[in-house]
Motif scaffolding. Structure first.
Motif, mmCIF file in Angstrom:
data_model
loop_
_atom_site.group_PDB
_atom_site.id
_atom_site.type_symbol
_atom_site.label_atom_id
_atom_site.label_comp_id
_atom_site.label_asym_id
_atom_site.label_seq_id
_atom_site.Cartn_x
_atom_site.Cartn_y
_atom_site.Cartn_z
ATOM 1 N N ALA A 160 2.374 -22.613 -14.416
ATOM 2 C CA ALA A 160 1.864 -21.237 -14.479
ATOM 3 C C ALA A 160 2.985 -20.226 -14.680
ATOM 4 C CB ALA A 160 1.090 -20.924 -13.209
ATOM 5 N N ALA A 161 4.198 -20.535 -14.228
ATOM 6 C CA ALA A 161 5.320 -19.610 -14.381
ATOM 7 C C ALA A 161 5.735 -19.448 -15.845
ATOM 8 C CB ALA A 161 6.510 -20.108 -13.563
ATOM 9 N N LEU A 162 5.404 -20.414 -16.688
ATOM 10 C CA LEU A 162 5.771 -20.357 -18.103
ATOM 11 C C LEU A 162 4.662 -19.786 -18.977
ATOM 12 C CD1 LEU A 162 7.445 -23.883 -18.431
ATOM 13 C CD2 LEU A 162 8.593 -21.690 -18.067
ATOM 14 N N ALA A 163 3.502 -19.560 -18.412
ATOM 15 C CA ALA A 163 2.313 -19.210 -19.191
ATOM 16 C C ALA A 163 2.460 -17.926 -20.007
ATOM 17 C CB ALA A 163 1.097 -19.104 -18.277
ATOM 18 N N GLY A 164 3.136 -16.924 -19.514
ATOM 19 C CA GLY A 164 3.210 -15.666 -20.240
ATOM 20 C C GLY A 164 4.407 -15.542 -21.169
ATOM 21 N N LEU A 165 5.266 -16.538 -21.210
ATOM 22 C CA LEU A 165 6.487 -16.463 -22.010
ATOM 23 C C LEU A 165 6.255 -16.901 -23.456
ATOM 24 C CD1 LEU A 165 8.966 -18.050 -19.431
ATOM 25 C CD2 LEU A 165 8.549 -15.618 -19.844
ATOM 26 N N THR A 166 7.141 -16.457 -24.344
ATOM 27 C CA THR A 166 7.081 -16.919 -25.736
ATOM 28 C C THR A 166 7.610 -18.352 -25.814
ATOM 29 O OG1 THR A 166 9.319 -16.187 -26.286
ATOM 30 C CG2 THR A 166 7.534 -14.566 -26.555
ATOM 31 N N LEU A 167 7.353 -18.988 -26.924
ATOM 32 C CA LEU A 167 7.800 -20.364 -27.107
ATOM 33 C C LEU A 167 9.324 -20.464 -27.047
ATOM 34 C CD1 LEU A 167 6.627 -23.195 -27.645
ATOM 35 C CD2 LEU A 167 6.961 -22.767 -30.068
ATOM 36 N N VAL A 168 10.017 -19.485 -27.635
ATOM 37 C CA VAL A 168 11.484 -19.491 -27.624
ATOM 38 C C VAL A 168 12.000 -19.314 -26.193
ATOM 39 C CG1 VAL A 168 13.544 -18.285 -28.445
ATOM 40 C CG2 VAL A 168 11.633 -18.677 -29.999
ATOM 41 N N ALA A 169 11.386 -18.422 -25.432
ATOM 42 C CA ALA A 169 11.797 -18.209 -24.038
ATOM 43 C C ALA A 169 11.561 -19.456 -23.198
ATOM 44 C CB ALA A 169 11.049 -17.017 -23.448
ATOM 45 N N VAL A 170 10.449 -20.123 -23.428
ATOM 46 C CA VAL A 170 10.162 -21.369 -22.703
ATOM 47 C C VAL A 170 11.193 -22.427 -23.077
ATOM 48 C CG1 VAL A 170 8.492 -23.239 -22.425
ATOM 49 C CG2 VAL A 170 7.702 -20.874 -22.454
ATOM 50 N N ALA A 171 11.509 -22.544 -24.357
ATOM 51 C CA ALA A 171 12.492 -23.538 -24.800
ATOM 52 C C ALA A 171 13.841 -23.287 -24.147
ATOM 53 C CB ALA A 171 12.624 -23.513 -26.324
ATOM 54 N N LYS A 172 14.281 -22.022 -24.121
ATOM 55 C CA LYS A 172 15.565 -21.697 -23.494
ATOM 56 C C LYS A 172 15.560 -22.043 -22.010
ATOM 57 C CE LYS A 172 16.947 -17.999 -26.630
ATOM 58 N NZ LYS A 172 17.173 -16.548 -26.773
ATOM 59 N N LYS A 173 14.468 -21.711 -21.327
ATOM 60 C CA LYS A 173 14.379 -21.982 -19.891
ATOM 61 C C LYS A 173 14.371 -23.486 -19.611
ATOM 62 C CE LYS A 173 11.980 -20.652 -15.743
ATOM 63 N NZ LYS A 173 11.021 -19.737 -15.151
ATOM 64 N N VAL A 174 13.625 -24.249 -20.408
ATOM 65 C CA VAL A 174 13.547 -25.700 -20.208
ATOM 66 C C VAL A 174 14.904 -26.339 -20.477
ATOM 67 C CG1 VAL A 174 12.551 -27.825 -21.157
ATOM 68 C CG2 VAL A 174 11.075 -25.895 -20.618
ATOM 69 N N VAL A 175 15.566 -25.935 -21.547
ATOM 70 C CA VAL A 175 16.885 -26.495 -21.873
ATOM 71 C C VAL A 175 17.897 -26.138 -20.777
ATOM 72 C CG1 VAL A 175 18.823 -26.343 -23.497
ATOM 73 C CG2 VAL A 175 16.495 -26.643 -24.360
ATOM 74 N N ARG A 176 17.830 -24.908 -20.276
ATOM 75 C CA ARG A 176 18.768 -24.479 -19.239
ATOM 76 C C ARG A 176 18.529 -25.227 -17.918
ATOM 77 N NH1 ARG A 176 17.724 -19.448 -19.593
ATOM 78 N NH2 ARG A 176 16.249 -19.326 -17.899
ATOM 79 N N THR A 177 17.270 -25.427 -17.542
ATOM 80 C CA THR A 177 16.976 -26.040 -16.237
ATOM 81 C C THR A 177 16.906 -27.563 -16.279
ATOM 82 O OG1 THR A 177 14.596 -25.766 -16.574
ATOM 83 C CG2 THR A 177 15.757 -24.005 -15.382
ATOM 84 N N GLN A 178 16.419 -28.130 -17.391
ATOM 85 C CA GLN A 178 16.190 -29.578 -17.435
ATOM 86 C C GLN A 178 17.085 -30.305 -18.444
ATOM 87 O OE1 GLN A 178 12.005 -30.096 -18.109
ATOM 88 N NE2 GLN A 178 11.442 -28.812 -16.375
ATOM 89 N N GLY A 179 17.798 -29.552 -19.252
ATOM 90 C CA GLY A 179 18.665 -30.173 -20.245
ATOM 91 C C GLY A 179 17.967 -30.341 -21.583
ATOM 92 N N PRO A 180 18.749 -30.430 -22.666
ATOM 93 C CA PRO A 180 18.157 -30.527 -24.009
ATOM 94 C C PRO A 180 17.364 -31.815 -24.246
ATOM 95 C CG PRO A 180 20.550 -30.711 -24.117
ATOM 96 C CD PRO A 180 20.207 -30.368 -22.715
ATOM 97 N N LEU A 181 17.733 -32.901 -23.587
ATOM 98 C CA LEU A 181 17.003 -34.159 -23.790
ATOM 99 C C LEU A 181 15.588 -34.115 -23.233
ATOM 100 C CD1 LEU A 181 19.720 -36.921 -23.245
ATOM 101 C CD2 LEU A 181 18.692 -36.122 -25.376
ATOM 102 N N SER A 182 15.313 -33.138 -22.367
ATOM 103 C CA SER A 182 13.950 -33.039 -21.826
ATOM 104 C C SER A 182 12.951 -32.684 -22.922
ATOM 105 C CB SER A 182 13.898 -31.994 -20.709
ATOM 106 O OG SER A 182 14.156 -30.704 -21.235
ATOM 107 N N LEU A 183 13.434 -32.098 -24.026
ATOM 108 C CA LEU A 183 12.539 -31.781 -25.144
ATOM 109 C C LEU A 183 12.081 -33.039 -25.882
ATOM 110 C CD1 LEU A 183 14.293 -28.634 -26.622
ATOM 111 C CD2 LEU A 183 12.274 -28.731 -25.158
ATOM 112 N N LEU A 184 12.744 -34.157 -25.622
ATOM 113 C CA LEU A 184 12.361 -35.423 -26.262
ATOM 114 C C LEU A 184 11.661 -36.368 -25.281
ATOM 115 C CD1 LEU A 184 15.539 -36.025 -28.434
ATOM 116 C CD2 LEU A 184 13.327 -35.118 -29.149
ATOM 117 N N ALA A 185 11.103 -35.809 -24.209
ATOM 118 C CA ALA A 185 10.403 -36.638 -23.221
ATOM 119 C C ALA A 185 9.262 -37.398 -23.905
ATOM 120 C CB ALA A 185 9.861 -35.761 -22.095
ATOM 121 N N GLY A 186 9.209 -38.682 -23.697
ATOM 122 C CA GLY A 186 8.164 -39.508 -24.296
ATOM 123 C C GLY A 186 8.444 -39.913 -25.730
#
Length: 133
Positions: A58-84
């Protein structure tokens, strides 16, 4: 016992169904389908990961896709974008091979079936119907 022998003799005289064997062309279509679907779905995997994170957090729901990508990369690392990645690639590889290969095999079998029934010029008359089927 005689009736059983008679039944098996009748069954032996019946024409056997032939299991269609894929041609080299159909195997190439299956390989092309496997590679193309695997590549296209794997290249878009980061977008799918971001979409899933937006839907589940729910914390990511109002953000743009670019903002979500930056937050995910910053908190979980770039490899998290390749989960699965591995199950996604393997699944779409098999799906593409089956879908494209069986589609081409079905087209050939459908035209052969029409021609065995004496339909003149079946490949021209019924090509759209077979392509869509």
């Amino acid at each position: 016992a005689a009736a059983v022998r008679g039944a098996s003799a009748a069954a032996a005289l019946r024409p056997r169904r032939r299991t269609p064997t894929p041609s080299p062309y159909e195997l190439r279509c299956a390989a092309a389908g496997a590679v193309s679907t695997c590549a296209s779905h794997t290249l878009t995997l980061p977008l799918d990961v971001l979409k899933t994170k937006i839907q589940s957090d729910a914390a990511l729901a109002g953000l743009t896709l670019v903002a979500v990508a930056k937050k995910v990369v910053r908190t979980q690392g770039p490899l998290s974008l390749l989960a699965g990645f591995t199950p996604n690639a393997a699944g779409y590889f098999m799906q593409g091979a089956i879908k494209f290969g069986l589609y081409e095999l079905h087209k050939r079998c459908a035209f052969e079936w029409l021609e065995r029934r004496g339909v003149a010029d079946a490949r021209r008359k019924y090509r759209v119907a077979v392509w869509v089927a």
